[in-house]
Motif scaffolding. Structure first.
Motif, PDB file in Angstrom:
ATOM      1  N   SER A  23       0.900  -1.164   0.000  1.00 13.92           N
ATOM      2  CA  SER A  23       0.000   0.000   0.000  1.00 13.92           C
ATOM      3  C   SER A  23       0.918   1.186   0.000  1.00 13.92           C
ATOM      4  N   TYR A  24       0.393   2.300  -0.470  1.00 10.33           N
ATOM      5  CA  TYR A  24       1.300   3.432  -0.662  1.00 10.33           C
ATOM      6  C   TYR A  24       0.783   4.744  -0.076  1.00 10.33           C
ATOM      7  N   ASP A  25      -0.503   4.763   0.287  1.00  6.47           N
ATOM      8  CA  ASP A  25      -1.031   6.049   0.772  1.00  6.47           C
ATOM      9  C   ASP A  25      -1.927   5.842   1.989  1.00  6.47           C
ATOM     10  N   TYR A  26      -2.399   6.952   2.526  1.00  9.81           N
ATOM     11  CA  TYR A  26      -3.184   6.981   3.762  1.00  9.81           C
ATOM     12  C   TYR A  26      -4.490   6.174   3.624  1.00  9.81           C
ATOM     13  N   MET A  81       1.991   4.087  -8.733  1.00 12.47           N
ATOM     14  CA  MET A  81       1.459   5.372  -8.285  1.00 12.47           C
ATOM     15  C   MET A  81       1.993   6.552  -9.095  1.00 12.47           C
ATOM     16  N   PHE A  91       5.486   8.664   0.934  1.00  8.22           N
ATOM     17  CA  PHE A  91       4.537   7.547   0.919  1.00  8.22           C
ATOM     18  C   PHE A  91       4.625   6.720   2.202  1.00  8.22           C
ATOM     19  N   ALA A 126       2.761   8.567   4.874  1.00  6.63           N
ATOM     20  CA  ALA A 126       1.308   8.504   4.682  1.00  6.63           C
ATOM     21  C   ALA A 126       0.761   7.150   5.140  1.00  6.63           C
TER      22      ALA A 126
END
Ligand code: KIV
Length: 249
Positions: free
Chosen positions: A22-25, A49, A66, A69
């Motif tokens: 996963s890469y974001d909030y 992304m 990232f 986040a």
């Protein structure tokens, strides 16, 4: 949150370990709500992304955004921060960069291969390390399965054992034959996490965009798709456009 020791205990108890990138909030919140064991902020975010061609196109400054986040979105989940290309080029550089990830809330770092003296130095400073063997996207000349010849398989086993002895608590095994993934899982103490490494590794990792169907391209042969979020997203956007067009002026 699972510590490296908790994760190793899962192997001892024969329990499988689930990891997803996963890469974001927002997606980190989703993965945590689902109960994933570990989130990998992989340098695959260069492709998924940011639309770069290679994972080696991303550097520390972008990765830090990232990782931060994801740590905010999944404060109760073990977050593995991927060391981007050359961020681990020597022991001190690797330590300084790993420290930056850990200070943001990462639980461990992952690095590809066996950069000279780096794992020893990180472990001597108590940084938990996840190794990565088999296909190494940062430096690979092609994306074919690795470890098919006896010689290549022996080199991968040797590297896996070496990182195990250096105290890596975990290792990703990417795109290797199932027998090789099984063999390594049997001979190392570290938890093996397969991505195209067969069914018998201690756990599995997938790139979120493959698992959730978030791109137009084809998944690699070893990556199943569990939902088609790209189509769901397009459908949602279309409904929104329609609602705007139908709204009273
Ligand atoms: O960057 C990444 O997503 C990875 C996985 C393929 C294991 O390294």
């Amino acid at each position: 949150m699972l510590s490296p020791i908790d994760i190793k205990n899962k192997k001892k108890k024969g329990e499988k370990v689930s990891m997803i990138t996963s890469y974001d909030y927002a997606f980190a919140q989703m993965a945590e709500a689902a109960g994933i064991d570990q989130i990998l902020v992989g340098d695959s975010l260069a492709n998924t992304m940011l639309g770069y061609k290679k994972t080696s196109d991303i550097g520390m400054n972008e990765m830090l955004i990232f990782v931060a986040a994801v740590c905010r979105g999944a404060p109760n989940t073990h977050v593995v921060a991927d060391m981007p290309y050359l961020s681990d080029k020597d022991p001190q550089t690797a330590y300084d960069n790993a420290r930056r990830f850990m200070d943001l809330g990462a639980s461990s770092i992952k690095l590809e291969g066996t950069p000279e003296g780096v794992i020893e130095f990180l472990r001597s400073h108590d940084i938990p390390v996840c190794a990565h063997h088999g296909l190494l996207p940062q430096t690979a000349e092609n994306f074919k399965q690795k470890g098919r010849t006896e010689e290549e398989a022996a080199a991968i086993i040797k590297a896996a054992k070496f990182t195990d002895e250096l105290g890596c608590f975990e290792m990703v095994l990417e795109h290797i034959p199932e027998e090789l993934g099984t063999k390594i899982t049997q001979v190392v103490d570290a938890v093996t996490i397969g991505i195209g490494g067969g069914k018998f590794t201690d756990g599995q990792v997938l790139v979120m965009h493959d698992a959730l169907g978030m791109h137009l391209g084809k998944n690699p042969p070893f990556a199943p798709k569990f939902v088609d979020m790209f189509s769901l997203g397009v459908e949602g956007f279309k409904k929104y456009i329609e609602s705007v067009q139908n709204s009273a002026q």
